[in-house]
Design a protein around this motif. Structure first.
Motif, PDB file in Angstrom:
ATOM      1  N   GLN A   1       0.711   4.253  -2.745  1.00 52.74           N
ATOM      2  CA  GLN A   1       0.407   5.633  -2.358  1.00 52.74           C
ATOM      3  C   GLN A   1       1.470   6.589  -2.890  1.00 52.74           C
ATOM      4  OE1 GLN A   1      -2.451   6.499  -0.538  1.00 52.74           O
ATOM      5  NE2 GLN A   1      -1.915   8.566  -1.101  1.00 52.74           N
ATOM      6  N   GLN A   2       2.743   6.200  -2.809  1.00 48.93           N
ATOM      7  CA  GLN A   2       3.826   7.030  -3.350  1.00 48.93           C
ATOM      8  C   GLN A   2       3.647   7.242  -4.854  1.00 48.93           C
ATOM      9  OE1 GLN A   2       7.346   4.859  -2.296  1.00 48.93           O
ATOM     10  NE2 GLN A   2       7.397   5.645  -0.205  1.00 48.93           N
TER      11      GLN A   2
ATOM     12  N   PHE B   1       0.816  -1.206   0.000  1.00 47.51           N
ATOM     13  CA  PHE B   1       0.000   0.000   0.000  1.00 47.51           C
ATOM     14  C   PHE B   1       0.856   1.266   0.000  1.00 47.51           C
ATOM     15  CE2 PHE B   1      -2.339   3.479   1.862  1.00 47.51           C
ATOM     16  CZ  PHE B   1      -3.528   3.450   1.141  1.00 47.51           C
ATOM     17  N   ASP B   2       1.917   1.291   0.799  1.00 49.62           N
ATOM     18  CA  ASP B   2       2.751   2.499   0.890  1.00 49.62           C
ATOM     19  C   ASP B   2       3.364   2.857  -0.459  1.00 49.62           C
ATOM     20  OD1 ASP B   2       2.216   2.888   3.591  1.00 49.62           O
ATOM     21  OD2 ASP B   2       3.936   1.699   4.230  1.00 49.62           O
TER      22      ASP B   2
ATOM     23  N   ALA C   1      -6.748  -1.440  -5.295  1.00 51.10           N
ATOM     24  CA  ALA C   1      -6.623  -0.217  -6.085  1.00 51.10           C
ATOM     25  C   ALA C   1      -7.650  -0.256  -7.202  1.00 51.10           C
ATOM     26  CB  ALA C   1      -5.230  -0.109  -6.679  1.00 51.10           C
TER      27      ALA C   1
ATOM     28  N   VAL D   1       0.798   7.107  -6.591  1.00 55.10           N
ATOM     29  CA  VAL D   1      -0.361   7.970  -6.812  1.00 55.10           C
ATOM     30  C   VAL D   1       0.008   9.434  -6.577  1.00 55.10           C
ATOM     31  CG1 VAL D   1      -2.645   8.592  -5.898  1.00 55.10           C
ATOM     32  CG2 VAL D   1      -2.078   6.197  -6.330  1.00 55.10           C
ATOM     33  N   GLU D   2       0.799   9.712  -5.560  1.00 54.38           N
ATOM     34  CA  GLU D   2       1.169  11.077  -5.206  1.00 54.38           C
ATOM     35  C   GLU D   2       2.338  11.623  -6.022  1.00 54.38           C
ATOM     36  OE1 GLU D   2       1.850  10.768  -1.000  1.00 54.38           O
ATOM     37  OE2 GLU D   2      -0.290  10.647  -0.557  1.00 54.38           O
TER      38      GLU D   2
ATOM     39  N   SER E   1      -7.273   5.196  -7.756  1.00 47.27           N
ATOM     40  CA  SER E   1      -7.475   5.418  -6.325  1.00 47.27           C
ATOM     41  C   SER E   1      -7.079   4.163  -5.557  1.00 47.27           C
ATOM     42  CB  SER E   1      -8.936   5.778  -6.040  1.00 47.27           C
ATOM     43  OG  SER E   1      -9.782   4.709  -6.403  1.00 47.27           O
ATOM     44  N   LEU E   2      -6.968   4.338  -4.237  1.00 44.26           N
ATOM     45  CA  LEU E   2      -6.570   3.243  -3.361  1.00 44.26           C
ATOM     46  C   LEU E   2      -7.620   3.032  -2.281  1.00 44.26           C
ATOM     47  CD1 LEU E   2      -2.839   4.249  -2.910  1.00 44.26           C
ATOM     48  CD2 LEU E   2      -3.736   2.426  -4.371  1.00 44.26           C
TER      49      LEU E   2
ATOM     50  N   ALA F   1      -7.433   1.403   1.290  1.00 46.22           N
ATOM     51  CA  ALA F   1      -6.562   0.836   2.328  1.00 46.22           C
ATOM     52  C   ALA F   1      -7.257  -0.274   3.105  1.00 46.22           C
ATOM     53  CB  ALA F   1      -6.096   1.932   3.278  1.00 46.22           C
TER      54      ALA F   1
END
Length: 65
Positions: free
Chosen positions: A7-8, A3-4, A37, A10-11, A29-30, A32
């Motif tokens: 997220q990186q 997940f981390d 995803a 996506v950002e 999108s994610l 959690a």
């Protein structure tokens, strides 16, 4: 993929290649809570697919090979 890292990606301001079942996708999108995803294939279709994060693979860009 965890997940981390998702997220990186996506950002990120850059383009990071991600594959689902060997095909390139865009992470929309994610989720959690479910470790999933929502992705869109980069083949021109406009479909959105909910997939487990463990099925996503980061791929090196052609310039990094």
């Amino acid at each position: 993929m965890d997940f981390d890292r998702a997220q990186q990606i996506v950002e990120s301001k850059g383009i990071i290649n991600v594959l689902f079942n060997g095909s390139p996708v865009w992470i929309e999108s994610l989720d959690a809570a479910n470790n999933e995803a929502t992705v869109s294939p980069l083949d021109g279709s406009r479909s959105h697919v909910q997939v487990p994060l463990v099925k996503l693979v980061e791929s090196p860009s052609p310039l990094q090979m």
